[in-house]
Motif scaffolding. Structure first.
Motif, PDB file in Angstrom:
ATOM      1  N   THR A 127      -7.189  -1.625 -14.480  1.00 25.74           N
ATOM      2  CA  THR A 127      -6.513  -2.683 -14.025  1.00 25.74           C
ATOM      3  C   THR A 127      -7.601  -3.432 -13.205  1.00 25.74           C
ATOM      4  O   THR A 127      -8.722  -3.196 -13.201  1.00 25.74           O
ATOM      5  CB  THR A 127      -5.103  -2.169 -13.269  1.00 25.74           C
ATOM      6  OG1 THR A 127      -4.413  -3.393 -12.691  1.00 25.74           O
ATOM      7  CG2 THR A 127      -5.517  -1.372 -12.129  1.00 25.74           C
ATOM      8  N   LEU A 139      -2.624   7.101 -22.218  1.00 26.36           N
ATOM      9  CA  LEU A 139      -2.201   6.435 -21.011  1.00 26.36           C
ATOM     10  C   LEU A 139      -1.961   7.722 -19.823  1.00 26.36           C
ATOM     11  O   LEU A 139      -1.099   8.275 -19.805  1.00 26.36           O
ATOM     12  CB  LEU A 139      -0.901   6.014 -21.343  1.00 26.36           C
ATOM     13  CG  LEU A 139      -0.132   5.415 -20.513  1.00 26.36           C
ATOM     14  CD1 LEU A 139      -0.905   4.021 -19.808  1.00 26.36           C
ATOM     15  CD2 LEU A 139       1.522   4.637 -20.575  1.00 26.36           C
ATOM     16  N   LYS A 164      -2.528   8.233 -15.585  1.00 28.81           N
ATOM     17  CA  LYS A 164      -2.769   7.572 -14.122  1.00 28.81           C
ATOM     18  C   LYS A 164      -4.192   8.082 -13.665  1.00 28.81           C
ATOM     19  O   LYS A 164      -4.917   7.396 -12.816  1.00 28.81           O
ATOM     20  CB  LYS A 164      -1.664   7.446 -13.529  1.00 28.81           C
ATOM     21  CG  LYS A 164      -1.264   8.891 -13.000  1.00 28.81           C
ATOM     22  CD  LYS A 164      -0.053   8.702 -11.888  1.00 28.81           C
ATOM     23  CE  LYS A 164       0.245  10.289 -11.494  1.00 28.81           C
ATOM     24  NZ  LYS A 164       1.292  10.002 -10.689  1.00 28.81           N
ATOM     25  N   LEU A 173      -7.291   6.008 -14.471  1.00 26.75           N
ATOM     26  CA  LEU A 173      -7.192   4.584 -14.328  1.00 26.75           C
ATOM     27  C   LEU A 173      -8.498   4.220 -13.574  1.00 26.75           C
ATOM     28  O   LEU A 173      -8.888   4.762 -12.549  1.00 26.75           O
ATOM     29  CB  LEU A 173      -6.140   4.108 -13.611  1.00 26.75           C
ATOM     30  CG  LEU A 173      -5.882   2.775 -13.319  1.00 26.75           C
ATOM     31  CD1 LEU A 173      -5.622   1.895 -14.556  1.00 26.75           C
ATOM     32  CD2 LEU A 173      -4.543   2.527 -12.400  1.00 26.75           C
ATOM     33  N   HIS A 203       2.871   0.095 -16.642  1.00 25.93           N
ATOM     34  CA  HIS A 203       2.545  -0.162 -15.223  1.00 25.93           C
ATOM     35  C   HIS A 203       3.144   1.236 -14.214  1.00 25.93           C
ATOM     36  O   HIS A 203       2.635   1.765 -13.452  1.00 25.93           O
ATOM     37  CB  HIS A 203       3.222  -1.284 -14.477  1.00 25.93           C
ATOM     38  CG  HIS A 203       2.364  -2.417 -14.840  1.00 25.93           C
ATOM     39  ND1 HIS A 203       2.149  -3.045 -15.921  1.00 25.93           N
ATOM     40  CD2 HIS A 203       1.126  -3.120 -14.061  1.00 25.93           C
ATOM     41  CE1 HIS A 203       1.174  -3.848 -16.104  1.00 25.93           C
ATOM     42  NE2 HIS A 203       0.735  -4.215 -14.796  1.00 25.93           N
ATOM     43  N   LEU A 245       1.249   4.399 -14.866  1.00 23.43           N
ATOM     44  CA  LEU A 245       0.051   4.179 -14.323  1.00 23.43           C
ATOM     45  C   LEU A 245       0.148   4.324 -12.722  1.00 23.43           C
ATOM     46  O   LEU A 245      -0.970   4.011 -11.756  1.00 23.43           O
ATOM     47  CB  LEU A 245      -0.710   3.157 -14.866  1.00 23.43           C
ATOM     48  CG  LEU A 245      -1.271   3.099 -16.045  1.00 23.43           C
ATOM     49  CD1 LEU A 245      -1.826   1.692 -16.690  1.00 23.43           C
ATOM     50  CD2 LEU A 245      -2.364   4.244 -16.251  1.00 23.43           C
TER      51      LEU A 245
END
Length: 363
Positions: A160, A241, A243, A246, A320, A323
């Motif tokens: 991000t 996916l 977090k 990230l 979102h 994450l």
């Protein structure tokens, strides 16, 4: 008649969105900490004096078993203080190493050359790459490497961007949107894209495809390498996916740099397989028809536009949330306007002139 065409386009867009959601939510088994492989993080940097310290500080906090992690910094002929900042930072950190590329090495150019320098020096079984404007979580390497089962050759992760205002926020949402499309297709076995600032691969597989030296030049070297590994048809390429993996990068500061970034990605994207063009074309048509709303306004047309925008939200929201960055969704409508405009105009920027300017170099 045009409303019927719009409806047909949105049916395809809906199916495409569902594929992205299903693929992105695919789960993968992890290895326990005691089975983590040796790893090398490579950061290629050129003229990043404003950002590099942020990246270095985050890399110094990485959590990984003692003796199993090294970090290689590649100074790609910076003309600012990037190299000195690296030197000063790593003085008391033996697991960090700095190397510098050379102008007389013409076998490779650009970032491909810098990364090739780093991989050549790497001792880890797994290579992880990030950029010099990125902040990684302490758990980043541990999380990414835990996904390396025997049949996995490449693991990509989500990125991000810092969202302190609407301009950065819309870019942050766009990163997640594009990476969700990438993850969704990769995880159903139809690899299309990933991002080099959160990418990893087995060094042995990199050597098997011949390294960057054996690959055609591309301004999107991450996709080129992923595609080469995918085309071996021997290993799994996955995009979990998670977090804990990230990465957060710095958004473009102004419209000019943002256009250059999009053009670079667009030019690199011309090498995608046919399925990639189908996805891009479907998105182009859906967004173009939304932009035509003032000319074909009606109640039914408005329902179709609302349906399209709702699909984008229900794609972005769960990603979102997983994450832990759902606060960025306050910029959703900024992103929608930005997304509508650039998807429609990008082909007209890329196709007439494929020249790319990046980091003070022209390709």
């Amino acid at each position: 008649m045009l409303e019927i065409i719009f409806t047909i386009i949105l049916v395809g867009y809906f199916i495409q969105t569902i594929i992205f959601i299903v693929g992105t939510n695919k789960s993968f088994e992890k290895n326990p900490n005691e089975k983590l492989p040796t790893a090398t993080v490579i950061v290629a940097a050129r003229n990043e004096e404003e950002n590099i310290l942020r990246t270095l500080n985050s890399l110094a906090k990485l959590e990984y078993p003692e003796g199993k992690l090294e970090i290689i910094l590649v100074d790609d002929q910076s003309t600012d203080a990037t190299g000195k900042i690296m030197d000063d930072f790593i003085q008391d950190k033996p697991h960090f190493k700095k190397i510098t590329t050379h102008k007389d090495d013409l076998k490779l150019i650009g970032k491909m050359r810098a990364l090739a320098y780093g991989v050549k020096e790497a001792k880890g079984d797994i290579i992880l790459t990030t950029d010099a404007d990125c902040e990684v979580k302490p758990t980043w390497v541990k999380t990414i490497c835990s996904y390396y089962k025997d049949d996995v050759a490449l693991v990509a992760g989500f990125t991000t961007q810092v969202a302190e205002n609407w301009f950065g926020g819309m870019q942050a949402l766009d990163f997640i949107y594009l990476l969700t499309a990438g993850a969704g297709t990769v995880n159903i076995g139809k690899s299309i894209s990933c991002i080099g600032n959160n990418m990893s691969y087995r060094k042995s597989t990199y050597d098997e495809v011949g390294g960057y030296e054996a690959l055609p030049f591309s301004v999107t070297e991450d996709f080129t390498l992923m595609n080469a590994i995918y085309n071996l048809k021997k290993y799994k390429v996955i995009f979990p996916l998670d977090k804990d993996a990230l990465v957060t990068s710095i958004p473009c500061k102004d419209v000019k740099s943002l256009i250059r970034q999009k053009k670079r990605w667009g030019v690199g994207g011309l090498a995608v397989p046919l399925r990639g063009f189908v996805i891009m074309f479907w998105g182009f048509l859906a967004n173009l028809l939304v932009l035509l709303t003032p000319f074909f306004f009606s109640a039914n047309w408005l329902y179709l536009v609302t349906f399209k925008i709702s699909m984008d939200f229900f794609l972005l929201y769960p990603v979102h949330k997983k994450l832990g960055i759902e606060k960025n969704l306050k910029y959703f409508f900024h992103h929608q306007l930005y997304y509508l405009i650039y998807v429609v105009i990008l082909p007209f920027i890329v196709l007439p002139n494929k020249k790319v300017i990046w980091k003070g170099r022209t390709y």
